[in-house]
Design a protein around this motif. Structure first.
Motif: not given
Length: 433
Positions: A30, A34, A167-168, A313, A317, A320, A381
């Motif tokens: 990630n 990113t 990811g976040i 991004f 995320n 998702d 996503s």
């Protein structure tokens, strides 16, 4: 041990540690995906020739496609290799060694932010870093899945939630670096220092885990249970006849018989192909296409700087993660329905939709406004997380309980295969826009 003897997870400390371990396993992927904008901008600088002059044009390195491919190949290779490593190398050494390796590689990446380099050399070092850091990540993930499997099921959910938030976490770290640092170099340095600290925190959490009473109970229970079963079996067969013993052996051996891998695959082949298709579509356009979309509000300097981070991004995320969580509330279409593979194939429409967004220097733009891109990304996503989770949930339901482990291993292989196929296909799509 009886239920009354089980210790409590005081302050949910073990749950928090397992959540952090899940977060740590997906930090490498990630943080590199990113940081796409930073790497592309550094690679866009023209190469300097041997006589000191700069080339007239910069070289197209296809960073996003190579990054995705060189992330998935070691993941595929070392996920398989880890199934052999566990027999020869202790889990504690595998996890600690992997985390130290990830920390050192992140430290190298952070140090290179301040080092002027030729794009060719920078690209080579970056690709090598991505390969090795994902190699360590594959061993780390496989090892920690084995550890978490010793705990009650809700701790596996916490581990997966940590992975979903990785990811976040990376996107928010990038956003914070951009907003708090005045120049790109300082922002990138602050961004890559973050996973260094987070990886050290993950290592400390892992080393602390066996010292907590609740964790120690489950980590040692497996061995104790095996010894107790052997002991009780020895005692129980002392006074039974040969005929009874043979019947007992037959009863015990039958449940342990498992179907062949091919037999299991014949039952789950549709779900395996579906999960491959889901991730192949996703990796074919994310991030190679999505990071090239630009805002229509170019006059707004701040929004222009954070547009990719927020609309690509963070939106991806968050949605998702929402998609992955939705099957716990709703599972539609059913595993028997023909609508399920149809829904998976329908995701192919996102490839042209995203290619028709406001991509820089593209003559194919149809959806120029920012809101169009955000809506398409949100649906893209969400469907990725939702359909992938359904595939992984449905596959074990199609086989006998004794074959669930085999089904899970096959689905993991086809999931990673989908990522690799999508990453390979992204080279072609990147050339078309």
């Amino acid at each position: 041990m009886s239920n009354e003897q089980k210790p409590a997870d005081h302050g949910h400390a073990v749950g928090l540690i397992i959540f952090v371990l899940g977060l740590g396993t997906l930090l490498p992927w990630n943080f590199f995906i990113t940081a796409s904008q930073y790497f592309n901008e550094r690679l866009a600088a023209p190469n300097t020739t041997s006589n000191g002059t700069s080339g007239s044009t910069s070289k197209d390195y296809n960073y996003d496609s190579w990054m995705a491919l060189l992330s998935q190949l070691p993941l595929l290779l070392f996920t398989l290799l880890n199934s052999f490593l566990y027999q020869w190398v202790r889990e504690r050494f595998r996890v600690a060694f992997s985390l130290v390796g990830i920390f050192l590689l992140f430290s190298l990446t952070a140090a290179l932010v301040q080092v002027p380099m030729q794009p060719d050399a920078f690209f080579s070092i970056t690709m090598a870093t991505i390969w090795f850091i994902n190699m360590f990540g594959a061993v780390l993930q496989g090892s920690l899945f084995g550890v978490v499997g010793l705990f009650p099921p809700r701790y596996s959910t916490l581990f997966m939630s940590g992975q979903g938030l990785a990811g976040i976490f990376a996107a928010v770290a990038m956003l914070s670096s951009i907003l708090t640092k005045p120049d790109q170099s300082s922002a990138a340095l602050g961004y890559f220092i973050t996973p260094c600290v987070a990886t050290l925190g993950t290592l400390l959490c892992y080393l602390l885990l066996p010292h907590l009473e609740f964790a120690r109970f489950y980590l040692t229970r497996s061995q104790e249970t095996s010894q107790e079963l052997l002991s009780s079996t020895d005692k129980s067969i002392v006074n039974i006849s040969e005929k009874e013993l043979e019947a007992e052996r037959t009863f015990i051996s039958e449940p342990e018989e498992r179907s062949s891998v091919l037999a299991v695959f014949k039952k789950i082949w549709l779900m395996a192909l579906c999960v491959t298709c889901v991730f192949a579509v996703t990796l074919s356009v994310f991030p190679v296409i999505t990071v090239r979309v630009r805002t229509v509000y170019r006059d707004n300097t701040v929004w222009d700087k954070v547009f990719t981070c927020v609309c690509c991004f963070i939106v991806f995320n968050v949605m998702d993660l929402v998609g992955r969580s939705t099957p716990s509330l709703l599972q539609w279409p059913s595993k028997e329905s023909r609508l399920f593979p149809a829904a998976v194939l329908l995701r192919l429409v996102f490839i042209p939709l995203l290619m028709l967004c406001n991509i820089q220097d593209s003559n194919l733009t149809v959806f120029s406004h920012d809101s169009c891109f955000v809506i398409i990304m949100a649906l893209f996503s969400f469907s990725n997380g939702y359909l992938a989770s359904l595939c992984m949930a449905y596959a074990p339901q199609l086989v006998r309980s004794k074959d669930c482990e085999t089904a899970g291993s096959l689905m993991t292989f086809f999931l990673v295969l989908g990522l690799a196929v999508g990453a390979s296909f992204s080279f072609l799509l990147g050339k078309l826009v």
